[in-house]
Every structure is written in C-alpha cells, then in structure tokens.
Design a protein around this motif. Sequence first.
Motif, PDB file in Angstrom:
ATOM      1  N   GLN A 101       8.476  -2.928  -7.830  1.00 40.08           N
ATOM      2  CA  GLN A 101       7.773  -3.975  -7.099  1.00 40.08           C
ATOM      3  C   GLN A 101       7.803  -5.293  -7.857  1.00 40.08           C
ATOM      4  OE1 GLN A 101       6.587  -3.487  -3.966  1.00 40.08           O
ATOM      5  NE2 GLN A 101       7.507  -1.444  -4.170  1.00 40.08           N
ATOM      6  N   PRO A 102       7.766  -6.424  -7.147  1.00 38.08           N
ATOM      7  CA  PRO A 102       7.736  -7.732  -7.827  1.00 38.08           C
ATOM      8  C   PRO A 102       6.524  -7.860  -8.746  1.00 38.08           C
ATOM      9  CG  PRO A 102       8.227  -7.982  -5.487  1.00 38.08           C
ATOM     10  CD  PRO A 102       7.849  -6.545  -5.676  1.00 38.08           C
ATOM     11  N   GLN A 103       6.662  -8.681  -9.766  1.00 41.87           N
ATOM     12  CA  GLN A 103       5.613  -8.813 -10.768  1.00 41.87           C
ATOM     13  C   GLN A 103       4.317  -9.389 -10.213  1.00 41.87           C
ATOM     14  OE1 GLN A 103       5.605  -7.782 -13.891  1.00 41.87           O
ATOM     15  NE2 GLN A 103       7.720  -7.003 -13.860  1.00 41.87           N
ATOM     16  N   ASP A 104       4.424 -10.217  -9.162  1.00 42.42           N
ATOM     17  CA  ASP A 104       3.227 -10.883  -8.650  1.00 42.42           C
ATOM     18  C   ASP A 104       2.597 -10.147  -7.474  1.00 42.42           C
ATOM     19  OD1 ASP A 104       5.345 -11.330  -6.975  1.00 42.42           O
ATOM     20  OD2 ASP A 104       4.764 -13.387  -6.452  1.00 42.42           O
ATOM     21  N   ARG A 105       3.048  -8.953  -7.174  1.00 40.64           N
ATOM     22  CA  ARG A 105       2.537  -8.223  -6.016  1.00 40.64           C
ATOM     23  C   ARG A 105       1.482  -7.207  -6.427  1.00 40.64           C
ATOM     24  NH1 ARG A 105       6.778  -5.743  -1.906  1.00 40.64           N
ATOM     25  NH2 ARG A 105       6.994  -7.994  -1.535  1.00 40.64           N
ATOM     26  N   GLU A 106       0.362  -7.220  -5.715  1.00 32.50           N
ATOM     27  CA  GLU A 106      -0.693  -6.243  -5.962  1.00 32.50           C
ATOM     28  C   GLU A 106      -0.313  -4.913  -5.319  1.00 32.50           C
ATOM     29  OE1 GLU A 106      -4.726  -6.647  -4.163  1.00 32.50           O
ATOM     30  OE2 GLU A 106      -5.286  -7.176  -6.226  1.00 32.50           O
ATOM     31  N   ILE A 107      -0.590  -3.817  -6.016  1.00 33.03           N
ATOM     32  CA  ILE A 107      -0.198  -2.490  -5.545  1.00 33.03           C
ATOM     33  C   ILE A 107      -1.444  -1.642  -5.344  1.00 33.03           C
ATOM     34  CG2 ILE A 107       1.140  -0.409  -6.059  1.00 33.03           C
ATOM     35  CD1 ILE A 107       2.875  -2.146  -7.911  1.00 33.03           C
ATOM     36  N   HIS A 108      -1.630  -1.156  -4.128  1.00 34.05           N
ATOM     37  CA  HIS A 108      -2.750  -0.276  -3.808  1.00 34.05           C
ATOM     38  C   HIS A 108      -2.207   1.139  -3.620  1.00 34.05           C
ATOM     39  CE1 HIS A 108      -5.824  -3.436  -3.099  1.00 34.05           C
ATOM     40  NE2 HIS A 108      -4.749  -4.170  -2.829  1.00 34.05           N
ATOM     41  N   VAL A 109      -2.776   2.083  -4.331  1.00 35.41           N
ATOM     42  CA  VAL A 109      -2.323   3.478  -4.300  1.00 35.41           C
ATOM     43  C   VAL A 109      -3.433   4.348  -3.738  1.00 35.41           C
ATOM     44  CG1 VAL A 109      -1.536   5.445  -5.661  1.00 35.41           C
ATOM     45  CG2 VAL A 109      -0.778   3.139  -6.250  1.00 35.41           C
ATOM     46  N   ILE A 110      -3.135   5.070  -2.663  1.00 33.77           N
ATOM     47  CA  ILE A 110      -4.087   6.010  -2.057  1.00 33.77           C
ATOM     48  C   ILE A 110      -3.713   7.411  -2.506  1.00 33.77           C
ATOM     49  CG2 ILE A 110      -4.950   6.955   0.116  1.00 33.77           C
ATOM     50  CD1 ILE A 110      -4.273   4.249   1.410  1.00 33.77           C
ATOM     51  N   HIS A 152      -7.207   4.127  -4.889  1.00 30.55           N
ATOM     52  CA  HIS A 152      -8.180   4.409  -3.835  1.00 30.55           C
ATOM     53  C   HIS A 152      -8.126   5.923  -3.568  1.00 30.55           C
ATOM     54  CE1 HIS A 152      -8.435   0.066  -2.703  1.00 30.55           C
ATOM     55  NE2 HIS A 152      -7.193   0.084  -3.179  1.00 30.55           N
ATOM     56  N   PHE A 153      -9.245   6.581  -3.783  1.00 27.86           N
ATOM     57  CA  PHE A 153      -9.279   8.029  -3.617  1.00 27.86           C
ATOM     58  C   PHE A 153      -9.893   8.391  -2.267  1.00 27.86           C
ATOM     59  CE2 PHE A 153      -9.311   7.465  -8.246  1.00 27.86           C
ATOM     60  CZ  PHE A 153      -8.215   8.254  -8.585  1.00 27.86           C
ATOM     61  N   THR A 154      -9.256   9.328  -1.591  1.00 30.43           N
ATOM     62  CA  THR A 154      -9.796   9.810  -0.320  1.00 30.43           C
ATOM     63  C   THR A 154     -11.055  10.635  -0.582  1.00 30.43           C
ATOM     64  OG1 THR A 154      -8.412  11.800  -0.419  1.00 30.43           O
ATOM     65  CG2 THR A 154      -7.512   9.886   0.741  1.00 30.43           C
ATOM     66  N   VAL A 164       0.856  -1.189   0.000  1.00 27.99           N
ATOM     67  CA  VAL A 164       0.000   0.000   0.000  1.00 27.99           C
ATOM     68  C   VAL A 164       0.889   1.236   0.000  1.00 27.99           C
ATOM     69  CG1 VAL A 164      -1.819   1.269   1.192  1.00 27.99           C
ATOM     70  CG2 VAL A 164      -1.803  -1.232   1.243  1.00 27.99           C
ATOM     71  N   PHE A 165       0.647   2.146  -0.953  1.00 26.79           N
ATOM     72  CA  PHE A 165       1.398   3.391  -1.051  1.00 26.79           C
ATOM     73  C   PHE A 165       0.447   4.581  -0.938  1.00 26.79           C
ATOM     74  CE2 PHE A 165       4.350   0.558  -3.308  1.00 26.79           C
ATOM     75  CZ  PHE A 165       5.549   0.911  -2.703  1.00 26.79           C
ATOM     76  N   CYS A 166       0.853   5.571  -0.169  1.00 24.30           N
ATOM     77  CA  CYS A 166       0.155   6.855  -0.139  1.00 24.30           C
ATOM     78  C   CYS A 166       0.917   7.805  -1.060  1.00 24.30           C
ATOM     79  CB  CYS A 166       0.111   7.415   1.278  1.00 24.30           C
ATOM     80  SG  CYS A 166      -0.898   6.463   2.416  1.00 24.30           S
TER      81      CYS A 166
END
Length: 304
Positions: A195-204, A229-231, A119-121
């Motif tokens: 990031q690794p190819q198999d990793r899901e990335i969530h961006v806030i 993901h939008f605040t 998860v990245f902000c």
Amino acid sequence: MRCSINTVRLWRQRFKIEGLSGLYGRHEGRQVTEETPELEARILDCTRRNPKDGSTHWSTRKLAAELGISHMRVARTWAKAGLKPHQLRRYIVSDDPDFTKKAADVIGLYLKPPANAVVFCVDEKTAIQALDRLDPVLPLSPGRAERHGFEYFRHGTLSLYAALNTQSGAVLGKTTAKHTSAEFVAFLSELVAGQPQDREIHVIADNLSAHKTDRVELFLAEHPRVKMHFTPTYSSWLNQVECWFSKIERDVIARGVFSSVKDLAKKLMRYIRKYNRQAKPIKWTYKNTRNRIRTDSDSNVTVH
C-alpha cells in the motif's frame, strides 16, 4: 365432456367388453375431507409438539396417521403455513457486551470507509488437508455425477491467510505451514508493503488469540497507519472474507485432488490469481430495515 382422451378410451373399452355393467365404478373411493380452519389449526398445533414415539420431528405420514387424515392434507397445510419440520438450522448468539458498537464499527467501514483509506478483511483458513485419492476419479457424464473413491492419502495440512479488499473485492493470499502470531504479523507486513505510504489501512479481524498478542501490539505501534477492528465474539459472519473462504472451499478444496502440500499451495494461489482478474466487491444490504445496528454518538464511524 372435459376429460382426457385416455379416459374416454378406457370407458369405451369397458362398455365394449362388459356392456352396461362395465360402466359402474370399480372403487368406492374415500369421502373427501372438508378443509376447515379448525382442521388446519389442529394440524399446525400438533406439528409444533413433539411426536409421542420419541422422534424429534413429524413426517407427513406420521402426523397423518396420528390425526387419522390423508398425508397429502398435512403436506398442503404445511406448505400453506411455510412449515418444514424436516429442516434444521443452527445459530449462535454473541455474548459480547459491546456487540452493537463493534458491529456498527465494522458495518460502517463496509458501507462508508474513511477517505484516502483502504479496508481489508483478514483471516486464516486453517488445517486445509492435502488429500490424494487412491482410486481414480470417475468424471462427469450424462445422467451421472462425478464420483470419488472413499479411500484417500493425507499428505499433510497448511493454512491460508487471506485479506479481502472490501472496495475492489481483490484478495491477497499467502499459504503457511502454521497459523501463529508470527505468521499473522508477517502477513500484515506484506499487506502494508503493498500500500502507498500515505494511505491509512483498516484491518477487520476476529478475536483469535493469535491476533491479539504482544507481537501484534508491537507491530501496530510501529505502523500507526494500521488500525485493527475486531468483530464481536461469535460473529464471524460480519467478516466478509468468510464469504470468500466458502467460495474457495467449494471451488477448489472440497473436491480437489492434491499430490502434496506443495501441490495444494500451488492450486490455491493459482485460483487466487485467476479470481483477482474478475474480482467484485461484496454488496451488503439490510433485509429488515426496522432492525438496524446502531452505536453511540461518540463513535468515529458513520452510523447506518
């Protein structure tokens, strides 16, 4: 006699010089005001009403003059009730109809992120000025704060993109001349590449128009493992990277002296590298457990 040595010396000296007449009081003093609940209620009631002279708030002396009492009596009542008329805090209320659902989605990612995901902000700090002081900076010395001259030369501005890893606290940063949608997509590309190819990335991210363009939608379509993901509107406080932006503002930007935009970018990136060596995640807690943010049962994020 349960008094100080200086008091004894004072009265002995007066008796020695003036005799018995020196032992009489010099000042009649003032009758002690009885501290009654009625007086406290009167002070508190008057405090909550605006002064009649057109000013926006009371001071202890102004209210004391209005009520005909001691300003220290007003100060004690204010301290007891926790009133601070001289202070002001601003706030803004979100008008997002889906505030609860969006807020719960973001907080759920903080408290319990999905398995095998990161998860990245993400946000950008725009228009950072490269200010060069025309007068020399006078350094800190005992009894004297560091001093800067009022005159400065403005070399230009730049923007700082930052992505805060909520699990580790590490920050990925990038400086750019502008903050367009193209720059945002380029920064997301760098984020995905690390990031690794198999990793899901969530961006806030917040609701800036540059975050919701067709170029961004195309990028998300080409990278299905990236989830945005939008605040809620007017809720930047939900984005943890804003806490980090306030830190770099205090540590580098506010009192920094920069000879050029390039020098500003160099010092920002140097700070980020040093920061990542001892980065720590931000801990989120509820202070009022009776006012928790919840969402509907159809959400795919754990409710907290």
